[in-house]
Motif scaffolding. Sequence first.
Motif, short mmCIF file in Angstrom:
data_model
loop_
_atom_site.label_atom_id
_atom_site.label_comp_id
_atom_site.label_asym_id
_atom_site.label_seq_id
_atom_site.Cartn_x
_atom_site.Cartn_y
_atom_site.Cartn_z
N ARG A 169 0.81 -1.22 0.00
CA ARG A 169 0.00 0.00 0.00
C ARG A 169 0.84 1.27 0.00
NH1 ARG A 169 -5.17 -1.43 3.91
NH2 ARG A 169 -5.64 -3.45 2.94
N LYS A 170 2.09 1.12 0.33
CA LYS A 170 2.96 2.31 0.30
C LYS A 170 4.08 2.05 -0.71
CE LYS A 170 5.98 0.84 4.14
NZ LYS A 170 5.46 -0.52 4.28
N LYS A 171 4.46 3.08 -1.39
CA LYS A 171 5.56 2.97 -2.35
C LYS A 171 6.87 3.12 -1.59
CE LYS A 171 6.86 6.44 -4.88
NZ LYS A 171 6.96 7.50 -5.90
N ARG A 216 -0.14 7.24 -10.20
CA ARG A 216 -0.63 8.00 -9.04
C ARG A 216 -1.36 9.26 -9.51
NH1 ARG A 216 0.96 6.35 -4.14
NH2 ARG A 216 2.56 4.70 -4.10
N ARG A 217 -0.80 9.90 -10.49
CA ARG A 217 -1.46 11.11 -11.01
C ARG A 217 -2.77 10.74 -11.69
NH1 ARG A 217 4.06 12.34 -12.17
NH2 ARG A 217 3.84 11.54 -14.31
N GLY A 277 3.55 -3.26 -6.12
CA GLY A 277 4.13 -4.59 -5.98
C GLY A 277 5.28 -4.81 -6.94
N ASP A 278 5.16 -4.28 -8.16
CA ASP A 278 6.22 -4.45 -9.16
C ASP A 278 7.50 -3.74 -8.74
OD1 ASP A 278 4.61 -6.00 -10.75
OD2 ASP A 278 4.01 -4.36 -12.08
N ILE A 279 7.37 -2.64 -8.00
CA ILE A 279 8.57 -1.96 -7.52
C ILE A 279 9.31 -2.86 -6.53
CG2 ILE A 279 9.38 -0.08 -6.03
CD1 ILE A 279 7.37 1.74 -7.39
N TYR A 280 8.56 -3.46 -5.59
CA TYR A 280 9.19 -4.39 -4.64
C TYR A 280 9.79 -5.59 -5.38
CZ TYR A 280 7.28 -1.97 -0.55
OH TYR A 280 7.00 -1.05 0.42
#
Length: 493
Positions: free
Chosen positions: A274-276, A410-411, A456-459
């Motif tokens: 839920r958090k980046k 996000r935008r 999730g893809d960032i993690y």
Amino acid sequence: MLQRGMKMPRNSWIAIFSAILMSSCTLGPDYHRPQVYKDESFAKSLNLQTQAPKMEIKKDWYKQFQDDSLNKLIEISLHSSPNVNVAVQRLHEARASLNIAQVKMLPKVNANGSYNYVKDSQSYGIPLSTDYYQTGLDASWEIDIWGSGRRLSESQEALYKGAAANLDNVLLSLTAEVANNYISMRSLQDQLAFMQDNLNLQQDIYEMVEAKHKAGLADDIALNQARYALEDVNSQIPVLKTGIENYKNALSVLSGKLPGELETWLQPQKSLIRKKINYPLAQIYNLPVSVVRNRPDVRAVEQNLIAQNALVGQAMAQLFPSVSLSGFFGFQFSKIHGLVDSSNRTYSYSPAISLPLLNWGELSNNVELQKYKTLENFYLYQSSLLNAAADIKNAFTNIEEEYKHNDSLRRQVISQKEVAALTLEKYRQGLVAFDDVLTSRQNLISSQRALIASNGDIYAGITAFYKAIGGGYEAPVEKTKEKTCAACSVAAD
């Protein structure tokens, strides 16, 4: 020159074998790491900042995600996974094989005892029967003049180091796989929670349209569209639940647990998705060039190359004479009583030399075979370096581009929330058709789910990055001695 009937003195034999041992050498090419790609080439290709302070890589890199459940699952997996246990056993097997190879070139001593009884046939003449007892020590030693045993030991040592590197690779791969499955599960759990909240909202919208329909303020099309939007959200929930269960079971398998045993750490919670995560992108290029060659899988492939290279020398040694020494010391007597007496002592020693003469090219072809296998392993090593460099390059690109993608999403979500709220309010006032409400809601749902997936893809991208650079697993620092043998240079060629 010895005359017929003369015996060579014992000291002469000792002198001969001493000379043989002093002139012994190790045949075959010594291993030198192939410089197929220079460090400068890797640094340039990967855009590494070689002058910047180097990034510290720890084996527990996943702890920066600050998720206690993930930390616990990885801890359980590293201790209980069958894959880890298999790799550990293979390391033990390699250690035992190395121990066996290291003692093969040493003298062997066996204790034995025997009883012999012989009765001659009557046609032999005067029939005699004899029996005697014997006990003592047998010794044998094949002298490793040409380095066959040393090369075999060198090969087994490399295979042992390769097994250790493979264990590191299993631990790294398992850590990354647990992290990826956990992240994917949390992503679906967050999407499920979002869809369940959205289902309630869609239910409220449907009831509002239904009330308008009853009042004659909305037509059948609007009512059916509202019902479609409600059921569309409702139909996606079972799919998400199925995916969550699949990831839970995958984590159980990775952890060596039965389905359901990890439920304590897999329940929905305030998820890391839920958090980046604000990962410092600039530091990913501050890597030492050694991460490419120090990756566990690359090290394992290189050790296989070292092991095979040593077998070339072992095959070469088979072309040359082999020298062995065997001997016996013990007691012989016709009766077991009084066998061990100084008067019954006996001993013998037998030096021997064997030179291969006619083998129809078997030994020389075996040398060629081992050289071809070495070349094959060289190309496998080259391929592993290319794959490592490509993995690192892909990891750089994926992290950087996913952050850009995430910012854009996000935008989108912020803008679409405003559109959806304004459109719904205008519909209540009868200023727009329900088509506009339906479109705005679908766009919002799509963008919000995409944002959750992107988090999730960032993690997952960070996980892939640490796996690509070896995850903190490095080769142990050893002092290596260069092996040279001037007498063998011609044979090695």
